[in-house]
Structures are given as structure tokens and as C-alpha cells.
Design an enzyme around this catalytic site. Sequence first.
Site, PDB file in Angstrom:
ATOM      1  N   LEU A 179       0.845  -1.202   0.000  1.00  0.00           N
ATOM      2  CA  LEU A 179       0.000   0.000   0.000  1.00  0.00           C
ATOM      3  C   LEU A 179       0.880   1.253   0.000  1.00  0.00           C
ATOM      4  O   LEU A 179       1.646   1.477   0.937  1.00  0.00           O
ATOM      5  CB  LEU A 179      -0.913  -0.011   1.234  1.00  0.00           C
ATOM      6  N   ARG A 209       1.681  14.499   6.993  1.00  0.00           N
ATOM      7  CA  ARG A 209       2.561  14.965   8.084  1.00  0.00           C
ATOM      8  C   ARG A 209       4.034  15.085   7.687  1.00  0.00           C
ATOM      9  O   ARG A 209       4.843  15.620   8.428  1.00  0.00           O
ATOM     10  CB  ARG A 209       2.416  14.036   9.299  1.00  0.00           C
ATOM     11  N   LYS A 245       4.993  10.403   0.211  1.00  0.00           N
ATOM     12  CA  LYS A 245       5.829   9.920   1.317  1.00  0.00           C
ATOM     13  C   LYS A 245       6.777   8.795   0.906  1.00  0.00           C
ATOM     14  O   LYS A 245       7.957   8.817   1.245  1.00  0.00           O
ATOM     15  CB  LYS A 245       4.920   9.464   2.463  1.00  0.00           C
ATOM     16  N   GLY A 251      -4.107   0.588  15.708  1.00  0.00           N
ATOM     17  CA  GLY A 251      -5.283  -0.223  15.969  1.00  0.00           C
ATOM     18  C   GLY A 251      -4.973  -1.193  17.113  1.00  0.00           C
ATOM     19  O   GLY A 251      -3.852  -1.683  17.231  1.00  0.00           O
ATOM     20  N   TYR A 256      44.154  18.776 -14.428  1.00  0.00           N
ATOM     21  CA  TYR A 256      42.816  18.483 -14.941  1.00  0.00           C
ATOM     22  C   TYR A 256      42.965  17.640 -16.196  1.00  0.00           C
ATOM     23  O   TYR A 256      43.552  18.086 -17.184  1.00  0.00           O
ATOM     24  CB  TYR A 256      42.021  19.757 -15.256  1.00  0.00           C
ATOM     25  N   ASN A 305      53.890   9.802 -17.321  1.00  0.00           N
ATOM     26  CA  ASN A 305      53.891  10.687 -16.159  1.00  0.00           C
ATOM     27  C   ASN A 305      53.296  12.044 -16.537  1.00  0.00           C
ATOM     28  O   ASN A 305      53.739  12.677 -17.492  1.00  0.00           O
ATOM     29  CB  ASN A 305      55.319  10.883 -15.653  1.00  0.00           C
ATOM     30  N   SER A 338      55.754  19.721 -16.033  1.00  0.00           N
ATOM     31  CA  SER A 338      54.839  20.462 -15.171  1.00  0.00           C
ATOM     32  C   SER A 338      54.267  21.683 -15.881  1.00  0.00           C
ATOM     33  O   SER A 338      54.925  22.288 -16.730  1.00  0.00           O
ATOM     34  CB  SER A 338      55.576  20.925 -13.912  1.00  0.00           C
ATOM     35  N   ALA A 371      58.381  21.393 -19.582  1.00  0.00           N
ATOM     36  CA  ALA A 371      57.570  22.066 -18.563  1.00  0.00           C
ATOM     37  C   ALA A 371      57.147  23.444 -19.044  1.00  0.00           C
ATOM     38  O   ALA A 371      57.878  24.125 -19.750  1.00  0.00           O
ATOM     39  CB  ALA A 371      58.374  22.184 -17.267  1.00  0.00           C
ATOM     40  N   ARG A 385      56.981  27.306 -25.456  1.00  0.00           N
ATOM     41  CA  ARG A 385      57.044  28.390 -24.474  1.00  0.00           C
ATOM     42  C   ARG A 385      58.061  29.407 -24.954  1.00  0.00           C
ATOM     43  O   ARG A 385      58.914  29.098 -25.793  1.00  0.00           O
ATOM     44  CB  ARG A 385      57.464  27.851 -23.106  1.00  0.00           C
TER      45      ARG A 385
HETATM   46  C1  UD1 Z   1      -3.151   1.403   9.918  1.00  0.00           C
HETATM   47  C2  UD1 Z   1      -4.118   0.418  10.561  1.00  0.00           C
HETATM   48  C3  UD1 Z   1      -3.841   0.373  12.047  1.00  0.00           C
HETATM   49  C4  UD1 Z   1      -2.401   0.003  12.304  1.00  0.00           C
HETATM   50  C5  UD1 Z   1      -1.484   0.956  11.582  1.00  0.00           C
HETATM   51  C6  UD1 Z   1      -0.067   0.505  11.695  1.00  0.00           C
HETATM   52  C7  UD1 Z   1      -6.119   0.571   9.202  1.00  0.00           C
HETATM   53  C8  UD1 Z   1      -7.512   1.075   9.127  1.00  0.00           C
HETATM   54  N1  UD1 Z   1      -5.456   0.863  10.308  1.00  0.00           N
HETATM   55  O1  UD1 Z   1      -3.474   2.690  10.411  1.00  0.00           O
HETATM   56  O2  UD1 Z   1      -4.670  -0.603  12.662  1.00  0.00           O
HETATM   57  O3  UD1 Z   1      -2.138   0.044  13.695  1.00  0.00           O
HETATM   58  O4  UD1 Z   1      -1.816   1.015  10.197  1.00  0.00           O
HETATM   59  O5  UD1 Z   1       0.774   1.442  11.120  1.00  0.00           O
HETATM   60  O6  UD1 Z   1      -5.670  -0.072   8.294  1.00  0.00           O
HETATM   61  N2  UD1 Z   1      -2.943   3.751   2.117  1.00  0.00           N
HETATM   62  C9  UD1 Z   1      -3.284   3.614   0.796  1.00  0.00           C
HETATM   63  N3  UD1 Z   1      -4.554   3.941   0.428  1.00  0.00           N
HETATM   64  C10 UD1 Z   1      -5.464   4.401   1.301  1.00  0.00           C
HETATM   65  C11 UD1 Z   1      -5.105   4.527   2.655  1.00  0.00           C
HETATM   66  C12 UD1 Z   1      -3.830   4.191   3.024  1.00  0.00           C
HETATM   67  O7  UD1 Z   1      -2.504   3.211  -0.033  1.00  0.00           O
HETATM   68  O8  UD1 Z   1      -6.592   4.675   0.865  1.00  0.00           O
HETATM   69  C13 UD1 Z   1      -1.589   3.407   2.540  1.00  0.00           C
HETATM   70  C14 UD1 Z   1      -0.848   4.615   3.056  1.00  0.00           C
HETATM   71  O9  UD1 Z   1      -0.107   5.245   2.014  1.00  0.00           O
HETATM   72  C15 UD1 Z   1       0.066   4.013   4.118  1.00  0.00           C
HETATM   73  C16 UD1 Z   1      -0.673   2.765   4.566  1.00  0.00           C
HETATM   74  O10 UD1 Z   1      -1.645   2.504   3.598  1.00  0.00           O
HETATM   75  O11 UD1 Z   1       1.304   3.612   3.574  1.00  0.00           O
HETATM   76  C17 UD1 Z   1      -1.280   2.912   5.945  1.00  0.00           C
HETATM   77  O12 UD1 Z   1      -2.263   3.908   5.926  1.00  0.00           O
HETATM   78  P1  UD1 Z   1      -2.472   4.877   7.161  1.00  0.00           P
HETATM   79  O13 UD1 Z   1      -3.545   5.824   6.812  1.00  0.00           O
HETATM   80  O14 UD1 Z   1      -1.182   5.417   7.611  1.00  0.00           O
HETATM   81  O15 UD1 Z   1      -3.030   3.877   8.266  1.00  0.00           O
HETATM   82  P2  UD1 Z   1      -2.859   4.050   9.815  1.00  0.00           P
HETATM   83  O16 UD1 Z   1      -3.716   5.157  10.263  1.00  0.00           O
HETATM   84  O17 UD1 Z   1      -1.413   4.142  10.154  1.00  0.00           O
HETATM   85 MG    MG Z   2       0.293   5.175   9.263  1.00  0.00          MG
END
Ligand code: UD1
Ligand code: MG
Length: 464
Positions: A10, A17, A24, A143, A370, A381, A409, A427, A444
Site C-alpha cells: 500500500l 505529516r 511519502k 489499531g 585536470y 607521467n 609540469s 615544462a 614556451r
Molecule cells: C493502519 C491500521 C492500524 C495500524 C497501523 C499501523 C487501518 C484502518 N489501520 O493505520 O490498525 O495500527 O496502520 O501502522 O488499516 N494507504 C493507501 N490507500 C489508502 C489509505 C492508506 O494506499 O486509501 C496506505 C498509506 O499510504 C500508508 C498505509 O496505507 O502507507 C497505511 O495507511 P495509514 O492511513 O497510515 O493507516 P494508519 O492510520 O497508520
Molecule cells: Mg500510518
Amino acid sequence: MDTPVTVVILAAGLGTRMRSRRAKVLHRAGGKALVEHVVETALEVAPAGRIFVVVGHQAEEVRAAVTTPGVGFIEQKEQKGTGHAVLSGRAQLAGMGGYLLALYGDSPLLRPQTLRRLVETEASGDAACVLLTAMMDDPTGYGRVIRDAHGRVSAIIEQKAATPEQLAIREANMGIYCFRADLLWKHAGEIGTDNPAGEYYLTDMAGILTRAGHRVEALQLEDAREALGINTRIELAEVDRILRDRKRRELMLAGVTIESPETVIVDSGVAIGMDTVIGPFAQILGKTAIGENCRVGACSIVADSDIADGVEIGPYTIVNASVVERGAAVGPFARLRMDNHVAPGAHIGNFVELKKTRLGAGAKASHLAYLGDAEIGAGTNIGAGTITCNYDGIRKHRTTIGEGAFIGSNSTLVAPLEIGQGAYVAAGSTITDPVPPDALAFGRARQALKEDWARKRREMQKNR
Ligand code: UD1
Ligand code: MG
């Protein structure tokens, strides 16, 4: 492992952030884009053709950052949650069968052995899903793993939806799962958006599968940091530090001496041979390979280069995209800018710059020169202060010097130019015309002499 493993990574999120215009997973740690680390780890459990990256934000750039051939991509146009991300790949993934491993593109510290254990746990039992968890002193933001009276995993509750009692649970979901693919796809449509964020949560699968009568198992990590996802630049720096440390330890255990290791930066794609010594503050970057019994001096930077056995790179030297053969010496304070080839036993000393130049075996350019677009024969040399004038303001031109020549040189070699083997250049010469083999070339002004001139001047001044 007989059952095939498919990996879905993913990586569609922007990562607000990070406060960046770049997605990212494109940020770099340990010398690589975050997503590349995850793809390389995935390659340890699945072939490239079974690895898929979910892209959304800056999809084109993220695709380009994945350099492993054969890796597939899934478009998630709108980011509606981790469950939605996996579901976006249904058409590509559902037919693949076996196990489906879900990973995050922003968690580059995950080790291949952990993924293997996750798959083995799945394969050795009858669970529909094995998820990676860890006991955390402060699981804020993660989670929580809910277990029933028998201690079996029954659900995952997100921070935002958790009750105070659930918030007190220290077992956190790392967000990494191994599913039985058939059961995942059978039930994935049941993921809804009935949660405070209104997103499709992949975590809902834990509850959905247990309610359907299947077992969900947890594999606990010893150290939650391995699943550390990067959210801010502070975490990026922390992960970079950990990756660098891992790489240095790996090299030291393989027989490389690293002096003041905490100051040395080595990218993860670098290979270094036994008994090579790396000095403090050196940086070895990109796809560099360094042989055995070499020395890389303090504060030197070697990038994308091939360094053979027994090469000495002095301190404060920069070697980029070049080949240095066995027993050659480069630096201190030298710069091999790009596309150079330094033959065995050649020597390049301080304040010498090379660009697109081949230096023959045993040839020497020991000080202040250079050498650009040049071919220099074995044993020749190059005197201090020699300059190849390779650029006429419009085009670059080549300088060819034969074997066993001697360039005095402060010579100015105006290219295109050919100097034959065994020839001498006096040189201080400016050489514009070809020098045949074994000839001596002067270019020269002849020296003039005025006898007693200085004494007479002094006397004149005394009498004023
Ligand atoms: C998720 C988990 C949480 C876990 C945590 C660990 C869920 C709902 N929650 O939360 O239980 O503790 O990871 O880090 O899954 N991404 C996509 N598409 C989307 C949403 C997210 O590709 O639509 C990718 C983001 O780029 C990221 C990753 O999924 O790399 C995690 O998504 P993020 O929103 O950070 O989930 P967390 O809130 O961290
Ligand atoms: Mg996360």
C-alpha cells in the site's frame, strides 16, 4: 513453501505529516526510496510478477521509483482507506490464489525473516489470516488487537473508534497481514465505512473473518520498531539511522573494518570485500562495489563506482561513476568526476580532477591537474599543473597520450591533440600541434637574461 504468495504494497497515500510536495514513499532512507526497500523485502517471499504496489498520489513518480522489473501496479485514484486500497486491486489480485500478504510502502525496516515467519505461521495452521502485532508501552495511533475469552483474536479496533477499555490494550496492530486469498476475496466486499473516518478499513477483516467462523492469528514482533511506519521527517531520520546501522553491522560481520562506524554512511546497495578499511566520515553510495584489502580514507565519497582489490583511496577524495583497477591509488583530495577508468597500479594524487579519462597501468598524475576526455598510456607521467584544454566553448575534444610519455609540469594541452609514445613535453609548454613518438616538444617563450639588472636597480633606489 508450496503455496504461492502474492504481495500487495500500500503506497497510495500522500503522507500529509511529512509536509512535502512529494509522496511519502518517495522519500529516501538508507540511500533508497522507502517503497524500494519494501519491494526488495517482498522479493524475498514472492517473485516480482506477484508483487503489486498500490499507487495513487504521484502515481507516475512512485512507479518510476520502483526499479525492480516485473513488479505490477494497482491504481487507487481516491484514497478511501486501507481496505479500499486492497479492493482496488481485486481484478489483478483475486485470480492469483495462495496467500496474500499486505504491506505498507512506508515501513522499510521490516525484515525478510519476519515476512517468512508470517507466511510460515499461515501455512502451518488453519488461520484465515495471520497479522503482525506487538506489545507497545504507548500504542497511541495504532489499531488495538481485541481478543476473546479464550485469548483468540476477534477484531481490530482503530484508535478513533476505541472505548477507553480498548484504548488500554497494549497489543497493537502493525498493519501487516498474511491472508488466505480465497477467504479474503470471498469476504472483502463486507468491509464497510461505518467508522468515525468513513473509510474502508482493512482491519475490519479480522472481525469479519472471525464472525464467519474462521480463525485469525497474531504473530507478535519482539520489537515494534521493525514495523515502524514513517509519518514525519523525524521518523524518516530515525529509520535512516537504523538502516545505516544495520548495513554497517552487516559489513563489519562480513570482515570490513569501519573506523568510527557511527560517522560512516553506506547505502544498502553497496558491496565491500574482506579486510577493506573504511575511514571515519566516509560515504559509500549507490551501486558501488569495493574489493578486498582496500582503504577508503576519511571523509571520502565513493558513488556508483567499481573499486578492485588493493586500491587505496586517500582521505577527502570523491570518486563518482568510475572504475579503479587493482592496486591503484587515488587521492588524498582527488576527484574522479565521472566515466573514468584507472588501470592497475596507476596513481592519482592530490588536487587532480579526471573526467571521462582513461589512465593506463602504472601511469601517474600526482599533483594538481585536470585531465578531461583523455586517454593516457601506461607508465606515462603527467606533471603537476597539467591541463587538458578539452573545451573550445562549443565542443569537447579528446587528448590522446601514448605509453611511457612524460608531460612536464604546467603543460597546457590544447585538444584535439595527440602525443606519441615515449614523447616529452617541456615544462610550461602550451602544446597545440601533434607530438610524434619519442620527440621533445617545447611550446614556451625562450628565457631572456639581463646581467646585473637587479643590483643596478637597488643602487638606483639607494641614491634617490
Ligand atoms: C493502519 C491500521 C492500524 C495500524 C497501523 C499501523 C487501518 C484502518 N489501520 O493505520 O490498525 O495500527 O496502520 O501502522 O488499516 N494507504 C493507501 N490507500 C489508502 C489509505 C492508506 O494506499 O486509501 C496506505 C498509506 O499510504 C500508508 C498505509 O496505507 O502507507 C497505511 O495507511 P495509514 O492511513 O497510515 O493507516 P494508519 O492510520 O497508520
Ligand atoms: Mg500510518
